[in-house]
Design a protein around this motif. Structure first.
Motif, PDB file in Angstrom:
ATOM      1  N   ASP A  64       0.826  -1.199   0.000  1.00  0.00           N
ATOM      2  CA  ASP A  64       0.000   0.000   0.000  1.00  0.00           C
ATOM      3  C   ASP A  64       0.865   1.255   0.000  1.00  0.00           C
ATOM      4  N   ARG A  67       2.414   2.453   3.342  1.00  0.00           N
ATOM      5  CA  ARG A  67       2.215   1.388   4.328  1.00  0.00           C
ATOM      6  C   ARG A  67       2.871   0.116   3.784  1.00  0.00           C
ATOM      7  N   ARG A  69       3.925  -2.576   5.055  1.00  0.00           N
ATOM      8  CA  ARG A  69       3.584  -3.874   5.636  1.00  0.00           C
ATOM      9  C   ARG A  69       2.222  -4.395   5.188  1.00  0.00           C
ATOM     10  N   SER A  70       1.435  -3.589   4.542  1.00  0.00           N
ATOM     11  CA  SER A  70       0.114  -4.023   4.082  1.00  0.00           C
ATOM     12  C   SER A  70       0.265  -4.685   2.726  1.00  0.00           C
ATOM     13  N   LYS A  96       1.720 -10.921   6.104  1.00  0.00           N
ATOM     14  CA  LYS A  96       1.320 -11.577   7.340  1.00  0.00           C
ATOM     15  C   LYS A  96       1.522 -13.073   7.184  1.00  0.00           C
ATOM     16  N   HIS A 234     -11.703  -0.784   3.882  1.00  0.00           N
ATOM     17  CA  HIS A 234     -10.430  -1.249   3.334  1.00  0.00           C
ATOM     18  C   HIS A 234     -10.657  -1.813   1.935  1.00  0.00           C
ATOM     19  N   ASN A 282      -5.415  -1.225  -3.197  1.00  0.00           N
ATOM     20  CA  ASN A 282      -4.697  -1.234  -1.919  1.00  0.00           C
ATOM     21  C   ASN A 282      -5.351  -2.220  -0.954  1.00  0.00           C
ATOM     22  N   GLN A 283      -4.552  -2.670  -0.005  1.00  0.00           N
ATOM     23  CA  GLN A 283      -5.084  -3.569   1.007  1.00  0.00           C
ATOM     24  C   GLN A 283      -5.869  -2.824   2.068  1.00  0.00           C
ATOM     25  N   ARG A 284      -5.305  -1.720   2.613  1.00  0.00           N
ATOM     26  CA  ARG A 284      -5.978  -0.990   3.693  1.00  0.00           C
ATOM     27  C   ARG A 284      -6.051   0.516   3.456  1.00  0.00           C
ATOM     28  N   SER A 285      -5.074   1.107   2.830  1.00  0.00           N
ATOM     29  CA  SER A 285      -4.974   2.560   2.805  1.00  0.00           C
ATOM     30  C   SER A 285      -5.705   3.156   1.611  1.00  0.00           C
ATOM     31  N   ASP A 291      -4.969   4.827   6.756  1.00  0.00           N
ATOM     32  CA  ASP A 291      -5.898   3.750   7.091  1.00  0.00           C
ATOM     33  C   ASP A 291      -7.116   4.383   7.753  1.00  0.00           C
TER      34      ASP A 291
END
Length: 583
Positions: A64, A67, A69-70, A96, A234, A282-285, A291
């Protein structure tokens, strides 16, 4: 691919745009079998593809914005394949490690000639720690291309794009114009609309009407109940959009629950809070790297226009005296757990917390594969910026409803069943039914009058029940049972008279007692014990301590060893009866 036609070629911030991956040293026109990767379409995500061998490719998910780590959502296409070509795709940088890929979840695939999404069989999926990739968790999938002219589409979950939502809302608005309204409450940074759907009449009174009602003395009128539902905060959680679509579709039906809820309760739905993040894949942002589910407290008009608009909406509903906002439900998807569960808040007041836990109980009775052991109620400071912690004011209850991105089990040891679009829509219908049950339970929705009962299947012959006057009363229900004689535990004695008894000889003076002698009541039906009194001898106690000697030496005779105990387990009667039983 119908979901990506409108945005094809627009390119998404670092995604691959029709990149042909050639072996080292090859150039010129691409040959058949040199794969072409593309993620430059709406909801697409693939940042890099490396050629390892003719059979193996390393793929990297684009993180992201701001971000790093996303990294979980991937959505890309593959073309220029060769007939019966076999490949192994290694997705090497998932953000993750503990995900549903540790269990039974698998990616999805479809092609132009087979547009229906299908799960890749589990035997072709490997989620392992790869020493070649510095011990990272790598998702490896083996796949075989069977048609050269097809374009193959791989994704983590069925995508739900912003364009698809706009088409759906346009058709839904025409069908629901009698009881619903659609409005735009904000525009994102890239000028995409944030829609608000209002189902039912809010009944908001202006200032003059409120003064007139106060003069007439209508202060005790019941308030209109309101429920606010948020979805797609998200971008990498498309199940939330399918659940939201199931909610909106159920209100279009002629079901008595849908009619009762939209007549007595106002439901407001924000179907997509983060259109920019959904569009970019994007995954989250969102576009600016924020976020939204951690920015409700620090939202600004420039960076988070959708969050500011929802905050103003909640404040307006709470301030309106003729309305009562009861619930805020934030829909999300989870990549670590199976089934459906909820996240709630904890309160110091026991009665407040008990009231907060009422709606999840109604959801548990309606939603399939509900997991009460995964539900959590806390006041974690790390979640202070979430919607369930920042939005509720006063007596408003806010929840985060999470649905698995993969599947569920109907029983703890049952088979794993992947979620489909229809299964997610069914969860949305169950949420509406649970809300109707709750408001009917507290009296907001009146009970059904003269509702027809469901007829049972007449497979077996039913015996006609006799009238109450003709039925014989059972002994257990009769009042005469109280005066029935007690149960006889021994057989009765014969009615013969006992033989004449001789008198006992007088006792000696030494055995006489000073107590008065009581005459026993002689029962003529019981025989008396006859016999002669016997004098009991007295025992003398002898002290043997002077005779017993303490042993001075070791006994030369060998002592026999006690036999070993048997190794088989010993059970009591209760344990033996229930041991290894299915019950």
């Amino acid at each position: 691919m119908s979901d990506s036609e409108e945005s094809d070629g627009e390119g998404g911030l670092g995604n691959l745009n029709r990149l042909i991956v050639r072996p080292p040293g090859h150039s010129g026109k691409a040959k058949r079998g040199q794969l072409c990767f593309d993620a430059a379409f709406e909801c697409g995500n693939l940042g890099r593809a490396d050629h390892i061998t003719e059979l193996e490719y390393d793929l990297f998910v684009r993180p992201d914005i701001c971000r790093p780590r996303s990294r979980f959502w991937y959505n890309f296409t593959v073309e220029n394949v060769k007939q019966d070509q076999r490949v192994i795709f290694n997705i090497v940088n998932l953000g993750k490690e503990r995900t549903l890929y540790n269990g039974e979840m698998t990616p999805l695939v479809r092609s132009t000639s087979r547009p229906k999404w299908q799960r890749i069989p589990r035997r072709f999926i490997f989620y392992h720690k790869s020493p070649v990739h510095r011990g990272r968790r790598v998702l490896s999938l083996a796949f075989g291309f069977d048609r050269e002219e097809d374009v193959y589409h791989f994704t983590a979950a069925v995508p739900y794009s912003y364009s698809r939502l706009q088409k759906y809302l346009t058709l839904w608005e025409k069908r629901a114009q009698m009881f619903a309204a659609r409005e735009c409450i904000a525009q994102t940074t890239q000028k995409r609309k944030v829609d608000l759907i209002t189902i039912g009449e809010l009944g908001v009174q202006d200032k003059e009407m409120r003064e007139e009602s106060a003069v007439k003395g209508n202060k005790g009128a019941p308030k209109k109940r309101v429920v606010l539902i948020l979805a797609r905060t998200h971008g990498g959680e498309p199940p939330a959009s399918f659940i939201c679509q199931g909610i909106l579709d159920y209100f279009l039906t002629s079901s008595d629950k849908a009619l009762a809820l939209r007549s007595n309760v106002a439901v407001q739905v924000v179907p997509m809070l983060n259109p920019d993040g959904v569009f970019l894949g994007n995954q989250r942002s969102d576009l600016l790297g924020a976020d939204l589910n951690r920015s409700w407290v620090t939202a600004t008009t420039f960076a988070h226009p959708a969050a500011v608009a929802v905050n103003d909406l909640v404040s307006k509903l709470v301030a309106e005296k003729s309305l009562q906002l009861d619930f805020i439900i934030d829909l999300h998807a989870d990549i670590s757990f199976e089934g459906v569960f909820v996240r709630g808040n904890s309160y110091d007041d026991v009665y407040r917390f008990e009231r907060h836990a009422v709606l999840p109980k109604f959801l548990a009775s309606r939603v399939e594969a509900w997991r009460p052991e995964a539900c959590l109620y806390n006041a974690d400071p790390l979640a202070a910026g979430t919607a369930r912690r920042a939005l509720p004011e006063g007596a408003v209850d806010a929840y985060t409803l999470l649905v698995s991105l993969g599947g569920r089990r109907l029983t703890p040891k049952g088979p794993y069943i992947h979620y489909t679009e229809d299964a997610y829509a069914k969860i949305g219908r169950s949420i509406v039914k649970a809300l109707c049950d709750y408001y009917r339970h507290i009296g907001v929705i009146p009970p059904r009058q003269g509702a027809p009962t469901k007829k049972k299947d007449g497979r077996g012959r039913r015996r006609r029940r006799r009238p109450a006057a003709d039925r014989e009363r059972s002994p257990s229900s009769s009042p005469e049972r109280r005066v029935l004689a007690g149960r006889v535990l021994s057989p009765p004695l014969p009615p013969a008279s006992p033989p004449p008894l001789r008198a006992l000889p007088p006792r000696s003076t030494r055995l006489r007692r000073t107590k008065p002698r009581l005459e026993p009541d002689l029962d003529p039906l019981l025989p008396l014990i006859t016999g002669t009194a016997v004098r009991t001898p007295r025992l003398s106690v002898v002290n043997l301590s002077a005779i017993v000697r303490t042993p001075t030496g070791r006994d030369p005779r060998p002592r026999l060893a006690r036999p070993a105990r048997p190794l088989h387990p010993r059970f009591t009667s209760d344990e033996y009866d229930t041991h290894d039983s299915d019950s």
